[in-house]
Design a protein around this motif. Structure first.
Motif, PDB file in Angstrom:
ATOM      1  N   GLU A  43     -22.413  88.612  19.430  1.00 47.41           N
ATOM      2  CA  GLU A  43     -23.135  88.908  18.192  1.00 47.41           C
ATOM      3  C   GLU A  43     -22.222  88.621  17.007  1.00 47.41           C
ATOM      4  O   GLU A  43     -21.092  89.099  16.940  1.00 47.41           O
ATOM      5  N   THR A  44     -22.727  87.812  16.071  1.00 49.08           N
ATOM      6  CA  THR A  44     -21.984  87.456  14.878  1.00 49.08           C
ATOM      7  C   THR A  44     -22.952  87.066  13.772  1.00 49.08           C
ATOM      8  O   THR A  44     -23.963  86.416  14.039  1.00 49.08           O
ATOM      9  N   SER A  45     -22.689  87.494  12.576  1.00 52.05           N
ATOM     10  CA  SER A  45     -23.517  87.176  11.404  1.00 52.05           C
ATOM     11  C   SER A  45     -24.983  87.530  11.611  1.00 52.05           C
ATOM     12  O   SER A  45     -25.874  86.800  11.170  1.00 52.05           O
ATOM     13  N   GLY A  46     -25.260  88.617  12.320  1.00 53.88           N
ATOM     14  CA  GLY A  46     -26.631  89.036  12.540  1.00 53.88           C
ATOM     15  C   GLY A  46     -27.380  88.211  13.573  1.00 53.88           C
ATOM     16  O   GLY A  46     -28.563  88.411  13.791  1.00 53.88           O
ATOM     17  N   LYS A  47     -26.704  87.290  14.228  1.00 52.62           N
ATOM     18  CA  LYS A  47     -27.313  86.474  15.283  1.00 52.62           C
ATOM     19  C   LYS A  47     -26.699  86.868  16.620  1.00 52.62           C
ATOM     20  O   LYS A  47     -25.543  87.263  16.697  1.00 52.62           O
ATOM     21  N   ALA A  48     -27.494  86.733  17.669  1.00 59.12           N
ATOM     22  CA  ALA A  48     -27.009  87.056  19.011  1.00 59.12           C
ATOM     23  C   ALA A  48     -27.167  85.837  19.913  1.00 59.12           C
ATOM     24  O   ALA A  48     -28.204  85.162  19.889  1.00 59.12           O
ATOM     25  N   TYR A  49     -26.139  85.555  20.685  1.00 55.25           N
ATOM     26  CA  TYR A  49     -26.139  84.464  21.652  1.00 55.25           C
ATOM     27  C   TYR A  49     -25.948  85.099  23.026  1.00 55.25           C
ATOM     28  O   TYR A  49     -24.992  85.850  23.235  1.00 55.25           O
ATOM     29  N   ASN A  50     -26.864  84.803  23.948  1.00 56.53           N
ATOM     30  CA  ASN A  50     -26.886  85.469  25.241  1.00 56.53           C
ATOM     31  C   ASN A  50     -26.618  84.482  26.374  1.00 56.53           C
ATOM     32  O   ASN A  50     -26.940  83.304  26.270  1.00 56.53           O
TER      33      ASN A  50
END
Length: 83
Positions: free
Chosen positions: A69-76
């Motif tokens: 999670e970074t800058s309000g975005k999530a990468y899964n």
């Protein structure tokens, strides 16, 4: 005897965010957070590592999810821990 089982998870990734704004977490299939990982800055990339132990210091095989999670975005992503 064969080689020892794989019991360490590493993820390398790039981000333009400062390290303190990045969260990397591990979840199980029941969507329970197992661990929040420490993120290390390696210069041009970041590294998060997990020794595959839960809060009770046990290693359980199975399917896990990670979330960056970074800058309000999530990468899964998904990985399998086998013994």
């Amino acid at each position: 005897l064969g080689p020892p089982p794989f019991n360490h998870f590493r993820i390398f990734f790039k981000s333009y965010e400062p390290r303190q704004n990045i969260r990397v977490r591990i979840f199980n299939l029941q969507n329970r957070m197992i661990k929040e990982l420490v993120v290390r800055n390696l210069g041009n990339q970041y590294l998060a590592e997990w020794d595959c132990r839960d809060k009770s210091n046990r290693i359980k095989q199975g399917i896990y999810f990670y979330q960056i999670e970074t800058s309000g975005k999530a990468y899964n992503g998904t990985f399998v821990l086998g013994m």
